[in-house]
Scaffold this active site. Sequence first.
Site, PDB file in Angstrom:
ATOM      1  N   SER A 124       0.829  -1.206   0.000  1.00  0.00           N
ATOM      2  CA  SER A 124       0.000   0.000   0.000  1.00  0.00           C
ATOM      3  C   SER A 124       0.858   1.249   0.000  1.00  0.00           C
ATOM      4  O   SER A 124       1.960   1.270   0.563  1.00  0.00           O
ATOM      5  CB  SER A 124      -0.884  -0.002   1.257  1.00  0.00           C
ATOM      6  OG  SER A 124      -1.481   1.256   1.465  1.00  0.00           O
ATOM      7  N   TYR A 148      -2.102   0.240  10.241  1.00  0.00           N
ATOM      8  CA  TYR A 148      -2.254  -0.511   8.994  1.00  0.00           C
ATOM      9  C   TYR A 148      -1.017  -0.371   8.113  1.00  0.00           C
ATOM     10  O   TYR A 148      -0.450  -1.363   7.636  1.00  0.00           O
ATOM     11  CB  TYR A 148      -3.498  -0.020   8.249  1.00  0.00           C
ATOM     12  CG  TYR A 148      -3.556  -0.480   6.809  1.00  0.00           C
ATOM     13  CD1 TYR A 148      -3.751  -1.816   6.497  1.00  0.00           C
ATOM     14  CD2 TYR A 148      -3.408   0.441   5.768  1.00  0.00           C
ATOM     15  CE1 TYR A 148      -3.788  -2.241   5.176  1.00  0.00           C
ATOM     16  CE2 TYR A 148      -3.448   0.029   4.450  1.00  0.00           C
ATOM     17  CZ  TYR A 148      -3.652  -1.311   4.159  1.00  0.00           C
ATOM     18  OH  TYR A 148      -3.674  -1.729   2.846  1.00  0.00           O
ATOM     19  N   LYS A 152       1.956  -3.223   6.816  1.00  0.00           N
ATOM     20  CA  LYS A 152       2.365  -3.435   5.424  1.00  0.00           C
ATOM     21  C   LYS A 152       3.884  -3.271   5.284  1.00  0.00           C
ATOM     22  O   LYS A 152       4.544  -4.054   4.586  1.00  0.00           O
ATOM     23  CB  LYS A 152       1.640  -2.456   4.501  1.00  0.00           C
ATOM     24  CG  LYS A 152       0.161  -2.760   4.304  1.00  0.00           C
ATOM     25  CD  LYS A 152      -0.042  -4.060   3.544  1.00  0.00           C
ATOM     26  CE  LYS A 152      -1.496  -4.298   3.202  1.00  0.00           C
ATOM     27  NZ  LYS A 152      -1.713  -5.591   2.516  1.00  0.00           N
TER      28      LYS A 152
END
Length: 337
Positions: A124, A148, A152
């Site tokens: 991402s 988040y 990643k």
Amino acid sequence: MNILLTGGTGYIGSHTAVVLANAGHSVVLLDNFCNSNRSVSERINQITNQMIPCIEGDVRDTGLLVKTLTEFKIEAVIHFAGLKAVGESGQEPLKYYDNNVAGSISLLEAMKQVNVKTIVFSSSATVYGEPQYLPYDEEHPLNPINTYGRTKLQVEEILQDLAKSDPQWRITLLRYFNPVGAHESGLIGEDPNGIPNNLMPYIMQVASGKLPHLNIFGNDYDTRDGTGERDYIHVMDLAEGHLAALSFLQNHQGCETFNLGTGKPVSVIELLSAYEQACGQKLPTKLAPRREGDLPIYYAKPNKAKEYLGWMVTRGVADVSTSSYRWQQMRDGLAAS
């Protein structure tokens, strides 16, 4: 090639399954359905006119992964399985590290056991954090500002270390920007549980009457029309990027990173206007205060993907809107039946 898609019935996974199957690859889906629906696999079969195996299971179940990789003679994995709600990740960090990081380690352990060493990782653009310059290229410093994004980045670092430890590994890290749109058939698209976190599905729920209005969070940014600008990439262009990444890995060892974006930011108002044109109605909006952490503008520099993968986007905002509206009509029809 025999390819396993973890999280294969999710939004991006399902569209990639269609692209891979239509390109002649043998696809196997694995999903625990925590953020998708079992019926998606049936609709993938309908689009591709194939019976694609779909295994219910969790990437943290290493034994199941070993069994699946062996049984289907898997040669490469595309790893989509992961939780992705930024707000929730801050509220439940252990859940996100367990699913996203521990789940990835479990998958890599299983792959190592059966000597499958080709993987495309669904990363991402959140790994970049606040821009030190724009557009983001792959050399931009990495400083994610939410849990988040940190999960990643941790998986990216694990994969890079793995590639350094064993030259047989073939790995691509694909950093997505803002996936939107749906398959042209209207049979699959983004279908989040609860109130959507992303702009396009929120617009769609306003259009279908499920939500009363669209909140526009700030109209005084230093952008073309005062609203935030993002790099919205059609999900089918994104899916085709995964096919290109797999083709690249057939001739390249090690670990390479690619941005998958359009390189052309679109504002909230521009995306809303395009959808209004597609659905033929004006949608209610309300101006709301800026949200903490929202950036005025961010977008990709996708030149590396064009040079090394031979990939570039072919669809624009009008395609995004018409395909999303078709998907909304199909979903509303299913809900009414």
